[in-house]
Scaffold this motif. Structure first.
Motif, PDB file in Angstrom:
ATOM      1  N   PHE A 116      -3.555   2.715   7.373  1.00  0.00           N
ATOM      2  CA  PHE A 116      -4.136   3.245   8.601  1.00  0.00           C
ATOM      3  C   PHE A 116      -2.978   3.495   9.561  1.00  0.00           C
ATOM      4  N   SER A 117      -3.048   4.584  10.321  1.00  0.00           N
ATOM      5  CA  SER A 117      -1.964   4.873  11.251  1.00  0.00           C
ATOM      6  C   SER A 117      -2.445   5.712  12.416  1.00  0.00           C
ATOM      7  N   ARG A 118      -1.702   5.614  13.499  1.00  0.00           N
ATOM      8  CA  ARG A 118      -1.913   6.481  14.655  1.00  0.00           C
ATOM      9  C   ARG A 118      -1.085   7.767  14.506  1.00  0.00           C
ATOM     10  N   SER A 119      -0.200   7.775  13.535  1.00  0.00           N
ATOM     11  CA  SER A 119       0.650   8.940  13.247  1.00  0.00           C
ATOM     12  C   SER A 119      -0.072   9.897  12.316  1.00  0.00           C
ATOM     13  N   PRO A 120       0.426  11.127  12.204  1.00  0.00           N
ATOM     14  CA  PRO A 120      -0.190  12.087  11.280  1.00  0.00           C
ATOM     15  C   PRO A 120       0.117  11.730   9.826  1.00  0.00           C
ATOM     16  N   VAL A 121      -0.822  11.120   9.169  1.00  0.00           N
ATOM     17  CA  VAL A 121      -0.682  10.777   7.747  1.00  0.00           C
ATOM     18  C   VAL A 121      -1.932  11.225   7.013  1.00  0.00           C
ATOM     19  N   PRO A 122      -1.795  11.678   5.763  1.00  0.00           N
ATOM     20  CA  PRO A 122      -0.513  11.931   5.105  1.00  0.00           C
ATOM     21  C   PRO A 122       0.198  13.117   5.769  1.00  0.00           C
ATOM     22  N   PHE A 123       1.508  13.085   5.683  1.00  0.00           N
ATOM     23  CA  PHE A 123       2.328  14.101   6.329  1.00  0.00           C
ATOM     24  C   PHE A 123       2.697  15.174   5.315  1.00  0.00           C
ATOM     25  N   ALA A 124       2.295  16.398   5.578  1.00  0.00           N
ATOM     26  CA  ALA A 124       2.589  17.525   4.691  1.00  0.00           C
ATOM     27  C   ALA A 124       3.983  18.050   5.030  1.00  0.00           C
ATOM     28  N   ARG A 125       4.989  17.528   4.350  1.00  0.00           N
ATOM     29  CA  ARG A 125       6.387  17.803   4.699  1.00  0.00           C
ATOM     30  C   ARG A 125       6.684  19.284   4.887  1.00  0.00           C
ATOM     31  N   ASP A 126       6.375  20.084   3.888  1.00  0.00           N
ATOM     32  CA  ASP A 126       6.721  21.511   3.961  1.00  0.00           C
ATOM     33  C   ASP A 126       5.869  22.254   4.987  1.00  0.00           C
ATOM     34  N   ALA A 127       4.574  21.997   4.977  1.00  0.00           N
ATOM     35  CA  ALA A 127       3.669  22.696   5.893  1.00  0.00           C
ATOM     36  C   ALA A 127       3.933  22.321   7.344  1.00  0.00           C
ATOM     37  N   PHE A 128       4.386  21.107   7.597  1.00  0.00           N
ATOM     38  CA  PHE A 128       4.613  20.641   8.962  1.00  0.00           C
ATOM     39  C   PHE A 128       6.087  20.714   9.374  1.00  0.00           C
ATOM     40  N   ALA A 129       6.921  21.362   8.582  1.00  0.00           N
ATOM     41  CA  ALA A 129       8.360  21.409   8.850  1.00  0.00           C
ATOM     42  C   ALA A 129       8.686  21.973  10.234  1.00  0.00           C
ATOM     43  N   HIS A 130       7.873  22.884  10.719  1.00  0.00           N
ATOM     44  CA  HIS A 130       8.134  23.507  12.026  1.00  0.00           C
ATOM     45  C   HIS A 130       7.037  23.182  13.039  1.00  0.00           C
ATOM     46  N   GLY A 131       6.400  22.036  12.859  1.00  0.00           N
ATOM     47  CA  GLY A 131       5.339  21.608  13.764  1.00  0.00           C
ATOM     48  C   GLY A 131       3.987  21.604  13.066  1.00  0.00           C
ATOM     49  N   ILE A 132       3.070  20.922  13.675  1.00  0.00           N
ATOM     50  CA  ILE A 132       1.729  20.797  13.100  1.00  0.00           C
ATOM     51  C   ILE A 132       0.792  21.731  13.856  1.00  0.00           C
ATOM     52  N   ARG A 133       0.597  22.919  13.273  1.00  0.00           N
ATOM     53  CA  ARG A 133      -0.258  23.919  13.901  1.00  0.00           C
ATOM     54  C   ARG A 133      -1.594  24.078  13.182  1.00  0.00           C
ATOM     55  N   ALA A 134      -1.608  23.679  11.921  1.00  0.00           N
ATOM     56  CA  ALA A 134      -2.830  23.762  11.117  1.00  0.00           C
ATOM     57  C   ALA A 134      -2.747  22.694  10.035  1.00  0.00           C
ATOM     58  N   ILE A 135      -3.903  22.254   9.585  1.00  0.00           N
ATOM     59  CA  ILE A 135      -3.952  21.285   8.487  1.00  0.00           C
ATOM     60  C   ILE A 135      -4.051  22.079   7.189  1.00  0.00           C
ATOM     61  N   PRO A 136      -3.089  21.886   6.281  1.00  0.00           N
ATOM     62  CA  PRO A 136      -3.118  22.651   5.032  1.00  0.00           C
ATOM     63  C   PRO A 136      -4.397  22.394   4.235  1.00  0.00           C
ATOM     64  N   ARG A 137      -4.879  23.452   3.630  1.00  0.00           N
ATOM     65  CA  ARG A 137      -6.069  23.352   2.778  1.00  0.00           C
ATOM     66  C   ARG A 137      -5.810  22.332   1.674  1.00  0.00           C
ATOM     67  N   GLY A 138      -6.772  21.427   1.500  1.00  0.00           N
ATOM     68  CA  GLY A 138      -6.670  20.425   0.444  1.00  0.00           C
ATOM     69  C   GLY A 138      -5.976  19.138   0.842  1.00  0.00           C
ATOM     70  N   LEU A 139      -5.344  19.092   2.031  1.00  0.00           N
ATOM     71  CA  LEU A 139      -4.688  17.856   2.468  1.00  0.00           C
ATOM     72  C   LEU A 139      -5.774  16.853   2.861  1.00  0.00           C
ATOM     73  N   PRO A 140      -5.824  15.705   2.203  1.00  0.00           N
ATOM     74  CA  PRO A 140      -6.889  14.731   2.487  1.00  0.00           C
ATOM     75  C   PRO A 140      -6.603  13.914   3.749  1.00  0.00           C
ATOM     76  N   VAL A 141      -6.982  14.476   4.887  1.00  0.00           N
ATOM     77  CA  VAL A 141      -6.752  13.829   6.181  1.00  0.00           C
ATOM     78  C   VAL A 141      -8.088  13.315   6.698  1.00  0.00           C
ATOM     79  N   TYR A 142      -8.136  12.012   7.016  1.00  0.00           N
ATOM     80  CA  TYR A 142      -9.378  11.387   7.457  1.00  0.00           C
ATOM     81  C   TYR A 142      -9.194  10.646   8.766  1.00  0.00           C
ATOM     82  N   ARG A 143     -10.180  10.793   9.646  1.00  0.00           N
ATOM     83  CA  ARG A 143     -10.236  10.013  10.881  1.00  0.00           C
ATOM     84  C   ARG A 143     -11.007   8.738  10.588  1.00  0.00           C
ATOM     85  N   HIS A 144     -10.387   7.617  10.903  1.00  0.00           N
ATOM     86  CA  HIS A 144     -11.044   6.328  10.750  1.00  0.00           C
ATOM     87  C   HIS A 144     -12.056   6.139  11.869  1.00  0.00           C
TER      88      HIS A 144
END
Length: 185
Positions: free
Chosen positions: A90-118
């Motif tokens: 569990f984290s307050r940070s953006p996890v999992p972190f999509a290294r390549d997709a987020f290389a220049h900032g987090i503007r969109a969540i990549p399709r298929g990235l399993p990101v869940y709000r607790h």
């Protein structure tokens, strides 16, 4: 109804379980105070999830995130799952972190990235609840300010029920509190 010196809601819940003499296998649910609009069906779902999953000591809930602003918001707790639906972290940070997709900032969540709000709900087996309160706080728990990391750090498993219905946002800021007060009016 309980002592005033508890460090957390979990400690308060453990006192109730002891006073009420719950059996070790009884399922006890704790809805966090910052989730006043939680759906009662979700409470039942989390309790049932723990009852079904014998390998779990705790259960909680999460829902998929689609908004990158929520992903970077430290007030929105994220959970990473293993393939069996148990919490890895569990984290307050953006996890999992999509290294390549987020290389220049987090503007969109990549399709298929399993990101869940607790979501702020927990179910415990009463026997584990009493044990949990005696565990030493974990270093990661103190830094993230997330009590559930204590269970993971000590090797206990947390089952995560995934709901597709995005619940109402919790109360993390003064603006959130104003929004909830308007809802209750």
């Amino acid at each position: 109804m309980t002592r005033a010196d508890h460090a957390s809601g979990t400690d308060r819940l453990a006192e109730v379980a002891t006073l009420r003499r719950y059996a070790a296998s009884d399922v006890v649910v704790n809805v966090q105070g910052d989730e006043p609009l939680i759906d009662p069906r979700l409470i039942r779902e989390v309790a049932a999830s723990l009852a079904r999953r014998r390998g779990a000591h705790m259960a909680t809930a999460a829902h998929p995130l689609h908004d990158p602003r929520e992903l970077v918001n430290p007030n929105v707790v994220k959970v990473v799952l293993d393939n069996a639906g148990y919490a890895l972290y569990f984290s307050r940070s953006p996890v999992p972190f999509a290294r390549d997709a987020f290389a220049h900032g987090i503007r969109a969540i990549p399709r298929g990235l399993p990101v869940y709000r607790h979501l702020g709900i927990y179910a415990y087996r009463a026997g584990f609840l009493k044990r949990f309160t005696r565990l030493a706080p974990a270093v990661i728990e103190r830094f993230e300010a997330l009590e559930q990391l204590r269970a993971l750090a000590h090797g206990y498993r947390i089952a995560v029920a995934i709901t597709r219905r995005a619940p109402h946002a919790g109360v993390d800021t003064a603006a959130d509190l104003r929004r909830v007060r308007r809802t209750f009016k």
